[in-house]
Write a protein that holds these residues in place. Structure first.
Motif, short mmCIF file in Angstrom:
data_model
loop_
_atom_site.label_atom_id
_atom_site.label_comp_id
_atom_site.label_asym_id
_atom_site.label_seq_id
_atom_site.Cartn_x
_atom_site.Cartn_y
_atom_site.Cartn_z
N LYS A 76 0.79 4.00 -3.00
CA LYS A 76 0.46 5.39 -2.68
C LYS A 76 1.57 6.34 -3.11
O LYS A 76 1.32 7.44 -3.59
CB LYS A 76 0.21 5.55 -1.17
N LYS A 77 2.81 5.87 -3.00
CA LYS A 77 3.94 6.72 -3.36
C LYS A 77 4.01 6.96 -4.86
O LYS A 77 4.31 8.07 -5.32
CB LYS A 77 5.24 6.08 -2.87
N PRO B 294 -0.27 8.73 -5.96
CA PRO B 294 -0.89 9.33 -4.77
C PRO B 294 -2.41 9.51 -4.88
O PRO B 294 -3.12 9.46 -3.86
CB PRO B 294 -0.19 10.69 -4.66
N LYS C 242 -4.57 7.53 -6.28
CA LYS C 242 -5.33 6.28 -6.34
C LYS C 242 -6.01 6.01 -5.00
O LYS C 242 -5.40 6.12 -3.94
CB LYS C 242 -4.41 5.11 -6.70
N SER C 243 -7.26 5.59 -5.04
CA SER C 243 -8.02 5.31 -3.82
C SER C 243 -7.52 4.02 -3.17
O SER C 243 -7.53 2.95 -3.80
CB SER C 243 -9.51 5.17 -4.15
N GLN C 244 -7.07 4.11 -1.93
CA GLN C 244 -6.63 2.92 -1.21
C GLN C 244 -7.81 1.99 -0.92
O GLN C 244 -7.65 0.78 -0.85
CB GLN C 244 -5.95 3.33 0.09
N ARG D 173 0.83 -1.21 0.00
CA ARG D 173 0.00 0.00 0.00
C ARG D 173 0.86 1.26 0.00
O ARG D 173 0.55 2.24 -0.67
CB ARG D 173 -0.93 -0.01 1.22
N ARG D 174 1.96 1.21 0.76
CA ARG D 174 2.85 2.37 0.82
C ARG D 174 3.47 2.65 -0.54
O ARG D 174 3.54 3.81 -0.98
CB ARG D 174 3.94 2.13 1.87
#
Length: 234
Positions: free
Chosen positions: A48-49, A52, A54-56, A44-45
């Protein structure tokens, strides 16, 4: 049409993803919601990196580690039959090379699913590139035995194969045992055998050096707890 299996590389450490991999990786991740990962938190990290926006909450993560049930992992690509593509994320570097993801790539071929490898950093390939050793013929041997006598025999055997085949021999070690590995190599190998040690590849602390064993005995190298690739050539 069936969905595809994308083999998605990750960084080898805490670097900006787009400094070490092409924009195509970002574009593929933006399109996917289903991922097979070794560790949910680090996956997930990374996602996200690199993306940014994109919906988790939309992510569907399936775990693939040493505790995974084989019967369960056989179902990980079922969504591809519905036209949904899946991303296979390595914990570090490229998937399916010295990585449990190879079982998923095998499964995809068995199910007639297209496998799409994406470009990214491979510590093994980058190390042999920089080593000055034989890029035409080399072998990756994974981890050597832990037992001292078994390890010594394995080192001598790799040195013998290297000399007979003119083939560079690559292997790895658990980072906290790197310095013990160097000591064992120094004791077991011939003084003329070349050894490359490549640590922290692509990171600001990157260290890559090739020397004959007789010169490594005088080299001050801090290898403790640093991800490293070892290559020997006789």
């Amino acid at each position: 049409m069936k969905g595809k299996l994308y083999l998605i590389p990750t960084t080898l450490g805490d670097t900006e993803p787009l400094e070490v991999m092409p924009i195509s990786v970002k574009k593929v991740i933006e399109q996917l919601d289903h991922f097979i990962v070794e560790n949910e938190k680090s996956a997930r990290r990374f996602i996200k990196k690199i993306t940014p926006a994109k919906s988790q909450g939309s992510l569907q993560l399936m775990l693939l580690d040493k505790y995974s049930d084989e019967m369960e992992t056989q179902n990980y690509l079922n969504v591809c039959d519905e036209g949904v593509s899946v991303g296979l994320l390595s914990e570090a570097g490229v998937p399916a090379v010295a990585d449990p993801g190879a079982t998923i790539a095998k499964l995809a071929h068995e199910k007639g699913i297209q496998v799409v490898p994406l470009v990214g950093p491979s510590s093994i390939l980058l190390a042999i590139m920089a080593s000055g050793m034989n890029g035409q013929s080399f072998a990756f041997n994974g981890y050597l035995p832990i037992d001292k006598s078994d390890r010594k025999r394995a080192i001598k055997e790799l040195e013998k194969i290297s000399k007979e085949k003119d083939q560079s021999q690559i292997f790895i070690e658990t980072p906290y045992r790197n310095e013990k590995m160097l000591a064992d190599l120094s004791a077991a190998l011939s003084p003329q055998t070349r050894l490359c040690i490549a640590c922290d590849i692509t990171l600001p602390t990157e260290y890559i050096k090739t020397l004959p064993i007789k010169e490594w005995k005088n080299e001050k190298a801090d290898l403790h707890k640093r991800p490293a690739i070892f290559i020997i050539h006789r």
